[in-house]
Design a protein around this motif. Structure first.
Motif, PDB file in Angstrom:
ATOM      1  N   UNK A  54       0.827  -1.214   0.000  1.00  0.00           N
ATOM      2  CA  UNK A  54       0.000   0.000   0.000  1.00  0.00           C
ATOM      3  C   UNK A  54       0.855   1.256   0.000  1.00  0.00           C
ATOM      4  N   UNK A  55       1.976   1.224   0.688  1.00  0.00           N
ATOM      5  CA  UNK A  55       2.879   2.372   0.665  1.00  0.00           C
ATOM      6  C   UNK A  55       3.345   2.632  -0.758  1.00  0.00           C
ATOM      7  N   UNK A  56       3.694   1.556  -1.461  1.00  0.00           N
ATOM      8  CA  UNK A  56       4.165   1.708  -2.834  1.00  0.00           C
ATOM      9  C   UNK A  56       3.090   2.325  -3.724  1.00  0.00           C
ATOM     10  N   UNK A  57       1.849   1.944  -3.490  1.00  0.00           N
ATOM     11  CA  UNK A  57       0.748   2.402  -4.341  1.00  0.00           C
ATOM     12  C   UNK A  57       0.123   3.705  -3.866  1.00  0.00           C
ATOM     13  N   UNK A  58       0.633   4.259  -2.790  1.00  0.00           N
ATOM     14  CA  UNK A  58       0.129   5.558  -2.331  1.00  0.00           C
ATOM     15  C   UNK A  58      -1.147   5.483  -1.521  1.00  0.00           C
ATOM     16  N   UNK A  83       4.750  -4.204  15.119  1.00  0.00           N
ATOM     17  CA  UNK A  83       5.078  -4.710  13.787  1.00  0.00           C
ATOM     18  C   UNK A  83       4.469  -3.818  12.717  1.00  0.00           C
ATOM     19  N   UNK A  84       3.199  -3.456  12.913  1.00  0.00           N
ATOM     20  CA  UNK A  84       2.530  -2.602  11.928  1.00  0.00           C
ATOM     21  C   UNK A  84       3.195  -1.234  11.848  1.00  0.00           C
ATOM     22  N   UNK A  85       3.560  -0.673  12.999  1.00  0.00           N
ATOM     23  CA  UNK A  85       4.195   0.647  13.023  1.00  0.00           C
ATOM     24  C   UNK A  85       5.548   0.614  12.324  1.00  0.00           C
ATOM     25  N   UNK A  86       6.326  -0.425  12.574  1.00  0.00           N
ATOM     26  CA  UNK A  86       7.642  -0.543  11.950  1.00  0.00           C
ATOM     27  C   UNK A  86       7.540  -0.793  10.455  1.00  0.00           C
ATOM     28  N   UNK A  87       6.395  -1.337  10.009  1.00  0.00           N
ATOM     29  CA  UNK A  87       6.173  -1.551   8.577  1.00  0.00           C
ATOM     30  C   UNK A  87       5.654  -0.299   7.886  1.00  0.00           C
ATOM     31  N   UNK A 414       9.719   3.644  -2.067  1.00  0.00           N
ATOM     32  CA  UNK A 414       8.412   3.968  -1.504  1.00  0.00           C
ATOM     33  C   UNK A 414       7.966   2.929  -0.491  1.00  0.00           C
ATOM     34  N   UNK A 415       8.419   1.700  -0.652  1.00  0.00           N
ATOM     35  CA  UNK A 415       8.056   0.639   0.292  1.00  0.00           C
ATOM     36  C   UNK A 415       8.722   0.824   1.655  1.00  0.00           C
ATOM     37  N   UNK A 416       9.830   1.530   1.690  1.00  0.00           N
ATOM     38  CA  UNK A 416      10.573   1.645   2.940  1.00  0.00           C
ATOM     39  C   UNK A 416       9.815   2.508   3.940  1.00  0.00           C
ATOM     40  N   UNK A 417       9.573   1.990   5.121  1.00  0.00           N
ATOM     41  CA  UNK A 417       8.829   2.782   6.122  1.00  0.00           C
ATOM     42  C   UNK A 417       9.734   3.815   6.772  1.00  0.00           C
ATOM     43  N   UNK A 418       9.159   4.888   7.269  1.00  0.00           N
ATOM     44  CA  UNK A 418       9.954   5.865   8.018  1.00  0.00           C
ATOM     45  C   UNK A 418      10.348   5.296   9.372  1.00  0.00           C
TER      46      UNK A 418
END
Length: 682
Positions: A54-58, A83-87, A414-418
């Motif tokens: 989803x990050x990749x697709x905006x 886990x969700x936050x780190x992703x 874009x997939x990389x999480x902050x």
């Protein structure tokens, strides 16, 4: 800020359907810690992958961590959120105040959204939510347009955004206040396993025969109004439904947002793919009543497959949503260079040196065309610039390879999480209950129920509407209780100010708004069962808000309830008809007027069991058919600070008999229940 179209994703297929149909965001659960445990959901690597995709697709992503959890389960729930936050999750939707407290400490950068399960139907609760770290609130579905407008304005002042359900299933009960499924079969809606008993036949006198089943909600024709109010997110219910439904609902809301209307064929398809003989906007418009009720008939079911094939068109192709800027540099003896930028990330790739053209060389339009072939990716080409010297040539295959390499590299970025802060959190450990004696508190629906002899009671609790100056009970502490449903705040503030002058110091509160009103007036709130106190962190959160005592959830077992650690007195609902539903559309009114009902409404299920209906302040409670009885088991209740005896349908004489029975530890009557204190819930 553009208004958000928020779609359900009970499976990866539904997530794809939502994305391709034009959703801006999706929400989904992970494992058992969500209100749709029977959906496919996402766990482990699948959760990280879904967020990354989803990050990749905006698309923004919201995790539904919207159930009550025990002390023993809380560490695992926190790990799921970590886990969700780190992703790179965009936010977490929370019901349990204990989870909210732990996450605000552990993951201070993680946006918290107040679930509709928190029963937020009044602006008074908003400052308390903000204090707890919430940045968005999912408004109760039962609010009218006028109430919602005031609510949105108050949320803006608090620095919060508002999310509103605009399509999907409509529960009879306010979310978070339904115990019907739990009491009947041990499957708790507050724990994600509602069995939906409200959809079964249930008859109010002269009613429809399905007087606990509402039609599905649809506010498609009101999207413009919601936008003007400042609603930030338009939410679609349906994590248990098929991808075709998700696509149809997303496409309809998307069209309403973008064009102000929904095409007739799409509206018809949405009706056919899933409805309960039509839709309703009765809560929003204030036109409540019999016309809001409906069931899913055989005809409704039979027509669904007829539109599946047509609905595939709404999610057959990808929906590119990320605009790109591309820049190419081509000059002799220098490797060609392509740079792609999405506004936040930028990648550059290089290829071979251009060759001299044998005929007509490359031109800017041809290069733009080739670089714009981004099908199957999240991107579309918004802007293109090129530094091109004349008379150069590159094979089309080389340009295509550069475009693919750059797009793939950008997608990986874009997939990389902050980075997100993860802080230590010290959870309260369960306490070891002692054998201290408990106090007895009698709670009455009306002063007319008061027995003449209250010597066995340490305190009595009466409605805030009561004139306490007329109540004379020496040596008995006087308490009050607010309605569990509050729409207008001013009348209740006036009542609270009056009873404060009459000597009342503490008030039972069934929701966060009531707590806020009491604090505003200077009275001590007591957290009633409607606040669903299920773990020690929730008790700590309520203490920090200023409550002076708390009643534990009656979905807990006795052993689990006794182990909750609390610095303020902890109470147990120990007698009475436990409320099973709180609704704003009285089912008893389906067959008779309020004047004819005279406070004696009831509803009868398919087994012939009747449940009393009692109304107050524009809301109605459906009560259990049998009374909870623990008089003969008082020894098992050691460890609580007080026991709450709740009188709803009883006469003064019947109330007196119950008080005497609890004083003498009498055996139960012919019809009674032990509630969920022994068997618990799933």
């Amino acid at each position: 800020m553009p208004i958000e179209v928020l779609a359900p994703a009970g499976s990866y297929e539904s997530l794809e359907a939502a994305r391709r149909a034009g959703a801006d965001a999706v929400y989904f659960g992970a494992g058992k810690f969500n209100a749709r445990r029977n959906a496919q959901n996402f766990e482990g690597a699948a959760l990280t992958e879904a967020i990354s995709d989803c990050r990749a697709w905006g698309l923004k992503t919201y995790l539904t961590l919207n159930v009550l959890v025990s002390d023993a389960e809380l560490p695992d729930a926190i790990e799921v959120a970590k886990q969700a936050a780190e992703a790179g999750i965009s936010g977490v939707i929370v019901q349990d105040l204990g989870i909210a407290k732990a996450l605000h400490t552990c993951l201070p950068d993680l946006p918290l959204h107040a679930s509709t399960q928190l029963s937020i139907h009044s602006p008074a609760a908003l400052p308390l939510l903000r204090k707890m770290g919430f940045v968005r609130v999912v408004a109760a579905r039962e609010m009218t347009r006028e109430e919602l407008q005031v609510f949105c304005a108050a949320a803006k002042q608090c620095g919060m955004t508002v999310e509103v359900f605009v399509h999907g299933a409509l529960c009879m009960c306010l979310s978070g206040q339904c115990y019907y499924s739990a009491m009947l079969g041990g499957r708790s809606g507050n724990r994600g396993l509602c069995a939906g008993p409200c959809r079964l036949p249930a008859l109010a006198p002269n009613g429809t025969g399905n007087d606990l089943s509402l039609k599905d909600l649809s506010l498609l024709s009101h999207i413009g109004e919601l936008r003007q109010m400042g609603v930030a997110s338009l939410k679609i219910e349906g994590r248990m439904k098929r991808p075709e439904y998700v696509a149809a609902a997303v496409a309809a809301v998307r069209s309403a947002v973008d064009t102000g209307k929904v095409p007739a064929d799409l509206e018809e398809a949405l009706f056919k793919v899933f409805s309960r003989t039509g839709f309703t906007d009765g809560y929003f418009t204030g036109r409540r009543g019999r016309e809001m009720f409906g069931i899913r008939t055989k005809e409704d079911v039979d027509q669904s497959p007829s539109v599946f094939s047509a609905l595939h068109a709404y999610y057959r192709a990808e929906c590119p949503r990320v605009p790109l800027k591309a820049e190419m540099q081509l000059s002799p003896d220098t490797p060609v260079r392509l740079t792609l930028t999405d506004g936040e990330h930028s990648v550059s790739v290089s290829g071979v040196c251009p060759a001299p053209a044998r005929g007509q060389g490359l031109d800017a339009e041809a290069l733009r065309s080739q670089c714009g072939r981004l099908g199957g990716t999240p991107y579309w080409l918004e802007d293109f610039s090129v530094q091109l010297e004349p008379g150069l040539f590159l094979p089309t295959s080389t340009i295509n390879a550069l475009r693919r390499e750059a797009a793939d590299a950008l997608t990986q970025l874009r997939r990389q999480p902050p980075a997100i802060r993860v802080c230590p959190v010290n959870l309260r450990s369960s306490r070891v209950p002692d054998r201290r004696p408990f106090r007895m508190v009698a709670k009455f629906a009306s002063p007319s129920q008061l027995p003449s002899d209250m010597r066995n009671m340490d305190a009595i609790c009466l409605p805030v509407e009561t004139d306490f100056s007329a109540v004379h009970l020496p040596d008995v502490r006087l308490l009050a209780h607010l309605p569990r449903g509050i729409s207008e705040e001013k009348p209740w503030i006036a009542h609270l100010e009056r009873i404060k002058k009459q000597g009342v110091k503490a008030v039972f509160c069934g929701n966060l708004s009531s707590i806020a009103l009491c604090l505003r007036v200077g009275l001590t709130p007591i957290a009633d069962f409607g606040l669903n106190l299920y773990n020690s962190e929730a008790a700590a959160q309520l203490e920090e808000l200023g409550v002076g005592a708390s009643v534990v959830s009656f979905e807990l077992t006795l052993s689990a309830a006794r182990r909750i650690a609390s610095k303020v007195p902890l109470g147990l609902f120990a007698y009475g008809r436990q409320p099973l539903m709180l609704t704003r559309n009285c089912p008893a009114a389906n067959g008779q007027s309020c004047a004819d009902c005279s406070g004696k409404g009831k509803i009868t299920d398919r087994k012939g069991i009747s449940f009393p209906i009692r109304c107050r302040a524009g809301f109605s409670e459906m009560l259990n058919a049998n009374v909870l009885w623990l008089a003969d088991r008082l020894e098992d209740l050691a460890g609580f600070d007080f026991l709450l005896l709740s009188f709803t349908t009883e006469t003064s004489k019947e109330a007196a008999d119950v008080l005497e029975a609890y004083a003498s530890k009498a055996k139960p009557p012919a019809r009674y229940t032990r509630g969920l204190y022994d068997r618990g819930v799933e």
